[in-house]
Design a protein around this motif. Structure first.
Motif, mmCIF file in Angstrom:
data_model
loop_
_atom_site.group_PDB
_atom_site.id
_atom_site.type_symbol
_atom_site.label_atom_id
_atom_site.label_comp_id
_atom_site.label_asym_id
_atom_site.label_seq_id
_atom_site.Cartn_x
_atom_site.Cartn_y
_atom_site.Cartn_z
ATOM 1 N N LYS A 29 0.882 -1.166 0.000
ATOM 2 C CA LYS A 29 0.000 0.000 0.000
ATOM 3 C C LYS A 29 0.914 1.209 0.000
ATOM 4 O O LYS A 29 1.722 1.360 0.913
ATOM 5 N N GLU A 30 0.782 2.074 -1.004
ATOM 6 C CA GLU A 30 1.760 3.157 -1.109
ATOM 7 C C GLU A 30 1.684 4.071 0.113
ATOM 8 O O GLU A 30 0.603 4.440 0.563
ATOM 9 N N TYR A 31 2.839 4.436 0.620
ATOM 10 C CA TYR A 31 3.033 5.262 1.817
ATOM 11 C C TYR A 31 2.591 4.550 3.091
ATOM 12 O O TYR A 31 2.619 5.135 4.175
ATOM 13 N N PHE A 84 -9.690 -5.144 3.913
ATOM 14 C CA PHE A 84 -10.531 -4.719 2.805
ATOM 15 C C PHE A 84 -10.115 -5.448 1.535
ATOM 16 O O PHE A 84 -9.012 -5.963 1.441
ATOM 17 N N SER A 85 -11.026 -5.443 0.568
ATOM 18 C CA SER A 85 -10.648 -6.054 -0.697
ATOM 19 C C SER A 85 -11.284 -5.278 -1.831
ATOM 20 O O SER A 85 -12.180 -4.452 -1.618
ATOM 21 N N ALA A 98 -5.623 -5.180 9.312
ATOM 22 C CA ALA A 98 -5.186 -6.354 8.564
ATOM 23 C C ALA A 98 -5.095 -7.528 9.517
ATOM 24 O O ALA A 98 -4.987 -7.359 10.734
ATOM 25 N N ILE A 99 -5.171 -8.719 8.943
ATOM 26 C CA ILE A 99 -5.009 -9.927 9.744
ATOM 27 C C ILE A 99 -3.652 -10.527 9.392
ATOM 28 O O ILE A 99 -3.416 -10.867 8.233
ATOM 29 N N PRO A 100 -2.745 -10.651 10.357
ATOM 30 C CA PRO A 100 -1.471 -11.300 10.054
ATOM 31 C C PRO A 100 -1.714 -12.755 9.658
ATOM 32 O O PRO A 100 -2.579 -13.427 10.236
ATOM 33 N N ALA A 101 -0.975 -13.217 8.656
ATOM 34 C CA ALA A 101 -1.116 -14.614 8.254
ATOM 35 C C ALA A 101 -0.696 -15.528 9.398
ATOM 36 O O ALA A 101 -1.256 -16.601 9.591
ATOM 37 N N SER A 102 0.317 -15.112 10.153
ATOM 38 C CA SER A 102 0.682 -15.814 11.376
ATOM 39 C C SER A 102 1.452 -14.827 12.232
ATOM 40 O O SER A 102 1.932 -13.809 11.732
ATOM 41 N N PHE A 103 1.561 -15.122 13.529
ATOM 42 C CA PHE A 103 2.284 -14.198 14.389
ATOM 43 C C PHE A 103 3.793 -14.396 14.304
ATOM 44 O O PHE A 103 4.547 -13.675 14.931
ATOM 45 N N SER A 104 4.214 -15.374 13.529
ATOM 46 C CA SER A 104 5.652 -15.587 13.406
ATOM 47 C C SER A 104 6.179 -15.121 12.062
ATOM 48 O O SER A 104 7.295 -15.428 11.682
ATOM 49 N N TRP A 116 2.353 -5.403 9.700
ATOM 50 C CA TRP A 116 1.474 -5.231 10.859
ATOM 51 C C TRP A 116 2.185 -4.871 12.147
ATOM 52 O O TRP A 116 1.715 -4.015 12.899
ATOM 53 N N TYR A 117 3.362 -5.503 12.443
ATOM 54 C CA TYR A 117 3.964 -5.216 13.753
ATOM 55 C C TYR A 117 4.519 -3.802 13.796
ATOM 56 O O TYR A 117 4.442 -3.116 14.809
ATOM 57 N N ALA A 118 5.054 -3.331 12.619
ATOM 58 C CA ALA A 118 5.531 -1.945 12.579
ATOM 59 C C ALA A 118 4.348 -0.986 12.740
ATOM 60 O O ALA A 118 4.441 0.027 13.429
#
Ligand code: HEM
Ligand code: HEM
Lengths: 550, 68
Positions: A183-185, A257-258, A243-249, A190-192
C-alpha cells in the motif's frame, strides 16, 4: 543530554528500552524462519544501544537545572539532526532511483537494489524520516513556545522521537529485504504499524498535556495545524492498516478490505497522508516561523482560522480523485472532484496569507535566504495546490494519470513546498536552539537556496514535459484507428527528461548535504550567544490559561 | 438497524448536509466574531518574542521544581 534526566527518568528510560530489547529478541526467535526475524535483530540492536547509552549514565549526578525557567529542547535538537540525516539518506536514494530510471544498469543486479525496493526507501525516507522528524522536532519547539510552558515530562518526548525513528528504520530496512504490504506510503507490515500506533498515541497525549499547561489564553493557530496532523494521521493509519497477520511468526498479513473498497480506503489514506502529513503540519511550521522570521504578525489571523477548517473539511473527501475511471462508483469520483476544486480556496488563502505577511518585509526576503526559503515554499504551495485541483478534474486526469505529470506535481509539492519550508525552519531554528549567534556560514545558506530552487525547477519542468509528452503519445491514433506509438517509443522520448530529473535531483541533494554540514558546523564552531531576553516572564504579564471571564 | 448503502446515503443527504452547513456557519462566525479580535491580535503578536522561557506562574508546578 542524559545529565538533564533525573535518576528516576533514567531508570524509566532503561525500563522502556529493556522491554524493547525483549520484544526484539522475541521477534527474532519467533520469526527466525521469516524475514521478520531480521527485524527482530534490528529492534534488539536499536533498543540495546539506547539501553547501554542510558545505563552508562545511570549513576551520574542528578541535574541541577531549574526546570521552571526553561523549555526542554534536547529532543528538538536531536530531532533536527535526525531529520537532516534522513534527508541526506533518502534524497540520496531519490537520486539513485532517478538515475536507475535513466540508466537501468545502475541496479547492479542485486535483489535489494531493485527499483521496487529502493523507491519506497526514498518515499518513506523523505516523508517519514525527513518530514516526520522535522515535524516532531518543530512541534516540540512550537508547542512549548506558543504555550509559554515547558513539556510536562522528559521521557515521553524521547519515547516519541526515538520510537518514531525505530519505525522508520524498520520500514526502510524491511523494503530492502522485501517486506511490504503493497500500500503506497503505508508499506510497513502489521507489527511496525502496531508500534507506530503506540508511539503516536503517546505523541498526541504529550501534545495535549503541554497545551493543558499553557499560560496563554488562546492556542496559537500553528498548534491547531500540528494537532490535526497528529490526530488525523492516527485515524488514517489505523483504518488503512487494518489487517489480519497470516501468522504471528511472520511478516505477511492480509488487508481487512478487498477490491474497490481496498482501493478507496488506500487512497482515502493516501491523499490524506498528503493533506495531514505533507500539508497541515508544515502549515503549522509556516504559521510560526514565517511571521517570526519576518518580524511581523501573520497578515490575517482570522483568515488562518478559516482556512484551517476549510483545509481540514475538504481534504478528507478528495481521496477518490486518485481512482478516476476505475470500478469506483461515478458519484464518488465526482465527489472527489468537487471537493478537490473547492480545496483550492482555503489552500490559496493560506498561501496568500503567508505572502501578504511578507508585504513590507520584502527587503528582508531579498537579504535573508532563510526567509526566502519560506517565501518560495509558500509560492510552491500555491502552485502545487492549483495544479492538484486542476489534475483532479476527470478529463485532465485522463491525460495526467499514470504519467510523469503526477510525479512532477508530487515533487513541486514535496521539494518546493515541504522541503523548502523545512529547510527554512531549520535555518531559523538552529541558532535559537543551540543559542548561537548565527548560522556558521550564510554563504552556504545562500548556496543551498539556489541549489534547491534550481533543482526543483529542473525536476518539475522535466517531469511536466515528460508527462505530457507521454500522455499525448499514448492517445495518438493513426488514420486507421490504431495506436501510433508503442510503449518503447514513449520510453525513448522520456529518456532525456529522466536524465534532466536526475541532475535536478542531484542539485537538490547537494543542497541538503550542505545544510547538514552547515548545521553541524554551527553547533561546533559558532560562539555561544545569550539572547537579549533570556529570563522568564512573570505571570503578571501573562493571562492564566482560562481567563476569569470564561 | 441495517447498515446498508441506502442507509448511509440517506444519512449523508439529511444529517450530513446540515452538519456541514452548520459547522461552516459556526466556524465563520467564530473567526469573524468582533469581540474576539483582541484575542486574535494578541495571539498573532505573541509569537514574535517568546524566547524568554516559560511564563512564571505564581505557584510552580511540582514536576518543574528544581531537581534536588
Ligand atoms: C533529491 C531530490 C529528489 C529526487 C532525485 C527524487 C526522485 C524521485 C523518483 C525518481 C521517484 C520515482 C518516480 C517514479 O516512480 O517514476 C520519486 C518518487 C517520490 N518522491 Fe521523490 N525525489 C526527491 C525528493 C523528494 C522529496 C523531498 C520528497 C518529499 C518530501 C519526495 C517524495 C516523493 C514521493 C511521495 C514519491 C512518490 C510519487 C508517486 O508515487 O507518484 N521526493 N522521487
Ligand atoms: C489542493 C490541493 C491538492 C489537490 C487537489 C491535489 C490533487 C492531486 C491529484 C488529482 C493527484 C493525481 C492522482 C492520480 O492521478 O493518481 C495528486 C497526486 C499526488 N499529490 Fe496532490 N494535490 C494537492 C496538493 C498536494 C500537495 C501540497 C502535495 C505535496 C506536498 C501533494 C502530493 C501528492 C502526491 C504525493 C501525489 C501522488 C500520489 C501517488 O500516486 O502516489 N499534493 N494530487
Amino acid at each position: 543530554m542524559m545529565s538533564n534526566l533525573t535518576s528516576t527518568e533514567r531508570a524509566r528510560a532503561m525500563l522502556i528500552t529493556g522491554a524493547g530489547v525483549l520484544i526484539g529478541l522475541t521477534m527474532a526467535a519467533v520469526g527466525r524462519n521469516d524475514p521478520m526475524g531480521a527485524h527482530g535483530w534490528i529492534v534488539l540492536l536499536f533498543c540495546g544501544v539506547l539501553f547501554f547509552i542510558v545505563g552508562q549514565k545511570l549513576y551520574d549526578a542528578e541535574p541541577v537545572e531549574d526546570r521552571s525557567v526553561s523549555y526542554y529542547d534536547d529532543p528538538t535538537k536531536i530531532g533536527i539532526l535526525l531529520a537532516l540525516f534522513w534527508a541526506v539518506v533518502a534524497m540520496g536514494m531519490g537520486v539513485w532511483v532517478a538515475s536507475q530510471l535513466a540508466w537501468p544498469d545502475l541496479r547492479f543486479d542485486a535483489a535489494w537494489s531493485s527499483f521496487g525496493r529502493i523507491r519506497p526507501v526514498h518515499t518513506s525516507g523523505v516523508i517519514f524520516g525527513f518530514g516526520g522528524n522535522a515535524l516532531i522536532a518543530t512541534s516540540f519547539h512550537i508547542m512549548q513556545r506558543t504555550s509559554r510552558a515547558r513539556m510536562p515530562d522528559q521521557v515521553s518526548p524521547w519515547f516519541v522521537l526515538l520510537g518514531f525513528n525505530l519505525f522508520c528504520v524498520v520500514a526502510a530496512s524491511g523494503y530492502l529485504i522485501g517486506i511490504t504490504q503493497s500500500k503506497e506510503y503505508a508499506e510497513p507490515e502489521w507489527y511496525a504499524d502496531l508500534w507506530l500506533v503506540i508511539v503516536w498515541v503517546v505523541y498526541f497525549v504529550l501534545y495535549i498535556r503541554t497545551l493543558a499547561r499553557r499560560n496563554e489564553p488562546h492556542i496559537y493557530v500553528a498548534n491547531w495545524y500540528y494537532l490535526s496532523f497528529i490526530l488525523v494521521v492516527a485515524i488514517l493509519h489505523v483504518v488503512n492498516n487494518l489487517a489480519i497477520p497470516a501468522s504471528f511468526s511472520g511478516a505477511k498479513s492480509y488487508s481487512a478490505f478487498s477490491g474497490v473498497q481496498d482501493a478507496m480506503v488506500q487512497w482515502w489514506y493516501g491523499h490524506n497522508a498528503v493533506a495531514f502529513f505533507l500539508t497541515t503540519g508544515f502549515l503549522g511550521m509556516l504559521y510560526y516561523f514565517l511571521p517570526k522570521r519576518a518580524g511581523r504578525p501573520i497578515y490575517s489571523y482570522r483568515l488562518s482560522i478559516l482556512s484551517f477548517w476549510g483545509i481540514v473539511f475538504f481534504y478528507i473527501w478528495v481521496g477518490s480523485h486518485h481512482l478516476h475511471y476505475t470500478a469506483l462508483p461515478q458519484w464518488v469520483q465526482t465527489l472527489g472532484v468537487t471537493f478537490s476544486v473547492m480545496l483550492l480556496v482555503p489552500s490559496w488563502a493560506s498561501a496568500g496569507n503567508a505572502l501578504m505577511t511578507l508585504n513590507g518585509a520584502w527587503h528582508k526576503v531579498r537579504d535573508d535566504a532563510t526567509l526566502r526559503f519560506m517565501m518560495v515554499a509558500a509560492v510552491f504551495y500555491g502552485l502545487s495546490t492549483f495544479e492538484g485541483s486542476f489534475m483532479a478534474i476527470r478529463p485532465v486526469n485522463a491525460l495526467s494519470h499514470y504519467t510523469d505529470w503526477t510525479v512532477g506535481h508530487v515533487h513541486s509539492g514535496a521539494m518546493g513546498w515541504v522541503a523548502m519550508i523545512t529547510f527554512g525552519s531549520i535555518y531559523a531554528l538552529t541558532p535559537v536552539l543551540w543559542r548561537r549567534e548565527t548560522m556558521y556560514s550564510w554563504k552556504a545558506v545562500e548556496w543551498h537556496f539556489w541549489l534547491a530552487l534550481s533543482g526543483t525547477v529542473i525536476y518539475v519542468f522535466a517531469m511536466w514535459n515528460s508527462g505530457i509528452t507521454q500522455g499525448l503519445m499514448w492517445r495518438t491514433y493513426t488514420e486507421s484507428g490504431t495506436l501510433r506509438f508503442s510503449f518503447v517509443d514513449t520510453l525513448i522520448a522520456m529518456h532525456p527528461y529522466y536524465i534532466a530529473r536526475a541532475f535536478g535531483g542531484l542539485l537538490f541533494f547537494t543542497g541538503a548535504c550542505i545544510c547538514f554540514w552547515n548545521v553541524v558546523m554551527t553547533i561546533r564552531r559558532v560562539p555561544h550567544h545569550t539572547p537579549a531576553i533570556d529570563y522568564p516572564t512573570t505571570s503578571e504579564a501573562m493571562e492564566p490559561a482560562v481567563p476569569a471571564a470564561e | 438497524m441495517d447498515m446498508t448503502h441506502e442507509w448511509y446515503v440517506a444519512l449523508s443527504k439529511s444529517f450530513g448536509l446540515f452538519w456541514l452547513l452548520g459547522l461552516s456557519v459556526a466556524i465563520t462566525a467564530y473567526a469573524f466574531w468582533p469581540s474576539l479580535g483582541g484575542r486574535f491580535d494578541k495571539a498573532a503578536n505573541s509569537i514574535l518574542d517568546d524566547e524568554d522561557g516559560p511564563a512564571q506562574p505564581t505557584s510552580t508546578k511540582a514536576e518543574d521544581k528544581a531537581c534536588r
